[in-house]
Design an enzyme around this catalytic site. Structure first.
Site, PDB file in Angstrom:
ATOM      1  N   TYR A   5     200.572  11.764 155.192  1.00 16.26           N
ATOM      2  CA  TYR A   5     201.662  12.161 156.085  1.00 16.26           C
ATOM      3  C   TYR A   5     201.216  13.274 157.032  1.00 16.26           C
ATOM      4  O   TYR A   5     201.994  14.123 157.435  1.00 16.26           O
ATOM      5  CB  TYR A   5     202.895  12.599 155.268  1.00 16.26           C
ATOM      6  CG  TYR A   5     203.450  11.536 154.338  1.00 16.26           C
ATOM      7  CD1 TYR A   5     202.993  10.225 154.362  1.00 16.26           C
ATOM      8  CD2 TYR A   5     204.450  11.835 153.427  1.00 16.26           C
ATOM      9  CE1 TYR A   5     203.491   9.253 153.502  1.00 16.26           C
ATOM     10  CE2 TYR A   5     204.968  10.876 152.563  1.00 16.26           C
ATOM     11  CZ  TYR A   5     204.474   9.583 152.604  1.00 16.26           C
ATOM     12  OH  TYR A   5     204.982   8.633 151.748  1.00 16.26           O
ATOM     13  N   ASP A  56     205.223  11.090 146.665  1.00 14.96           N
ATOM     14  CA  ASP A  56     206.463  10.533 147.202  1.00 14.96           C
ATOM     15  C   ASP A  56     206.846   9.282 146.399  1.00 14.96           C
ATOM     16  O   ASP A  56     207.969   9.134 145.920  1.00 14.96           O
ATOM     17  CB  ASP A  56     206.223  10.187 148.681  1.00 14.96           C
ATOM     18  CG  ASP A  56     207.501   9.823 149.418  1.00 14.96           C
ATOM     19  OD1 ASP A  56     208.582   9.984 148.845  1.00 14.96           O
ATOM     20  OD2 ASP A  56     207.393   9.370 150.576  1.00 14.96           O
ATOM     21  N   ASP A 106     209.897   8.757 143.120  1.00 16.37           N
ATOM     22  CA  ASP A 106     211.013   7.795 143.058  1.00 16.37           C
ATOM     23  C   ASP A 106     210.947   6.988 141.764  1.00 16.37           C
ATOM     24  O   ASP A 106     211.966   6.689 141.138  1.00 16.37           O
ATOM     25  CB  ASP A 106     210.998   6.840 144.262  1.00 16.37           C
ATOM     26  CG  ASP A 106     211.680   7.439 145.500  1.00 16.37           C
ATOM     27  OD1 ASP A 106     211.716   8.686 145.600  1.00 16.37           O
ATOM     28  OD2 ASP A 106     212.163   6.691 146.367  1.00 16.37           O
TER      29      ASP A 106
HETATM   30 MG    MG Z   1     210.776   9.674 149.057  1.00 18.44          MG
END
Ligand code: MG
Ligand code: NAI
Length: 383
Positions: free
Chosen positions: A141, A275, A279
């Site tokens: 990112y 990330d 989840d």
């Molecule tokens: Mg996320």
């Protein structure tokens, strides 16, 4: 403690709904602050050509920390389609508000605890207590991306392996950022005893009372970037002989998290892996409605539920506010009000255990404010 100034950023979709619920709980906890509302999200992209107006950045500069709901973001083609002609002509380009804030304020630790609250019907297993430390400023990112590769890049040796028509994203990993996220993970391990179900030493080879840090990587393929990350993690592990340390490939880790989540304690990893795995871990403990997070730097922090704007349930008043409320609890801890933080944590745990209030994600029919009201009522009673 002087009243802290908190930038209050509801954003889009269920962001506003879960923040309203969180305020109810914060106010009942006795914690006092000046909450200053700020503009962020899709609406501002469409009206002003940016989801993060400059006045919001100024607001963040003049507050102790921020509390954020969620924003809707879309792939470039869709984002451009929604932009009025005038702003398109001015060359507006979408970039993620959250990623910009994380970078601009150097909020390098993304802290994501995933804890199975006893009695939550969504728990995959009771006793899960996994904390993810995700590097928050670089990696996949990094924001360095090209739809078409700049011609000058083809001068570089090795680029002949990349097809001419490819779009590319740069995965940037520095030793500095790797060291500091590893330090954050080990410092947490050193400061707090292990909670949750004791891991079975026969399975992990590690003493159940001892904390365990798992560094998650893909250094067998991404040798350069994850090589840097792993060597930093090893260096910090070497400074903490009393804390268990292991390394795991990210794909194996995804599998092991589902197969045997109790073996995990603290996970430290790079931005995108963190990330995705966070989840996955959220779902182990009931879903996105139970996953809080903090974006923490040395001088500033922003707390937010890990979930997004959840457009599928937005506007219905049925989003689970627990993720946001637990994020507020993390914020109070960071601000130094451990007492209110502890009481919020206990009130949430009591309401989940008693089972009278269940939002649809927990298999029930009650709404966002019913959950918040029940938690606030526990606080009133002095849990
Ligand atoms: Mg996320
Ligand atoms: P999401 O996290 O918004 O939702 C995923 C699933 O979990 C949905 O089925 C949703 O209904 C459910 N869910 C999420 N939060 C819940 C809650 N509190 N209670 C009950 N159920 C909940 O991810 P999705 O749907 O992929 O993305 C929606 C939008 O949010 C996208 O535009 C995405 O870009 C954005 N997003 C924003 C984030 C942020 O603001 N930090 C993070 C993730 C996504």
């Amino acid at each position: 403690m002087a009243r802290p100034r908190i930038a209050w950023l509801p954003g889009d979709g269920i962001g506003g709904e879960v923040l309203q619920a969180t305020r109810l709980v914060l106010d009942e906890s006795g914690f006092e602050a000046n909450y200053i509302p700020g503009d962020i999200g899709w609406e501002f992209w469409k009206k002003e050509g940016t989801p993060l107006p400059d006045r919001t950045i100024e607001l963040l500069r003049h507050t102790e920390c921020a509390f954020f709901g969620a924003v809707t973001s879309m792939p470039n083609v869709d984002a451009m389609r929604e932009l009025p002609e005038g702003l398109r002509a001015k060359g507006a380009r979408y970039s993620s508000a959250v990623l910009r804030i994380r970078k601009m304020f150097d909020l390098y630790t993304c802290l994501r605890p995933c804890r199975a609250y006893p009695g939550n019907p969504g728990n995959m297993r009771e006793g899960i207590d996994i904390t993810i430390f995700r590097e928050n400023t670089e990696g996949m990112y990094s924001g360095a991306e090209w739809d078409k590769i700049p011609l000058e890049l083809y001068e570089v040796k090795g680029m002949e392996r990349v097809p001419r028509q490819a779009a590319i994203t740069i995965r940037a990993i520095t030793r500095k950022a790797s060291l500091r996220i590893a330090r954050a993970a080990f410092d947490r391990a050193a400061d707090t005893p292990r909670q949750g179900a004791a891991s079975d030493p026969a399975r992990t080879g590690i003493c159940p009372e001892k904390r365990l840090v798992t560094a998650v990587h893909k250094a067998n393929v991404m040798r350069a970037t994850d090589g840097v990350f792993l060597s930093a993690a090893r260096e910090v592990a070497g400074e903490h002989p009393d804390i268990g340390y292991e390394e795991m490939l990210v794909d194996t880790c995804a599998m092991q998290l589902v197969r045997d989540p109790l073996r995990f304690d603290i996970i430290v990893t790079t931005n995108m892996f963190g990330d995705i795995l966070s989840d996955l871990c959220a779902q182990l403990v009931g879903g996105m409605g139970f996953a809080p997070s903090g974006n923490i730097g040395d001088k500033y922090a922003m707390f937010e539920p890990s979930h997004g704007s959840a457009l599928d349930i937005a506007g219905k008043g049925i989003a689970n506010p627990v993720a946001a409320i637990l994020s507020a609890r993390m914020m109070l801890e960071w601000l130094g009000d451990k007492d209110s933080a502890g009481r919020i944590g206990r009130a949430v745990a009591d309401v989940i255990r008693e089972g009278r209030v269940r939002t649809p994600d927990m298999g029930g029919k009650m709404g966002t404010m019913a959950m918040a009201t029940a938690i606030a009522a526990k606080l009133k009673k002095g849990t």
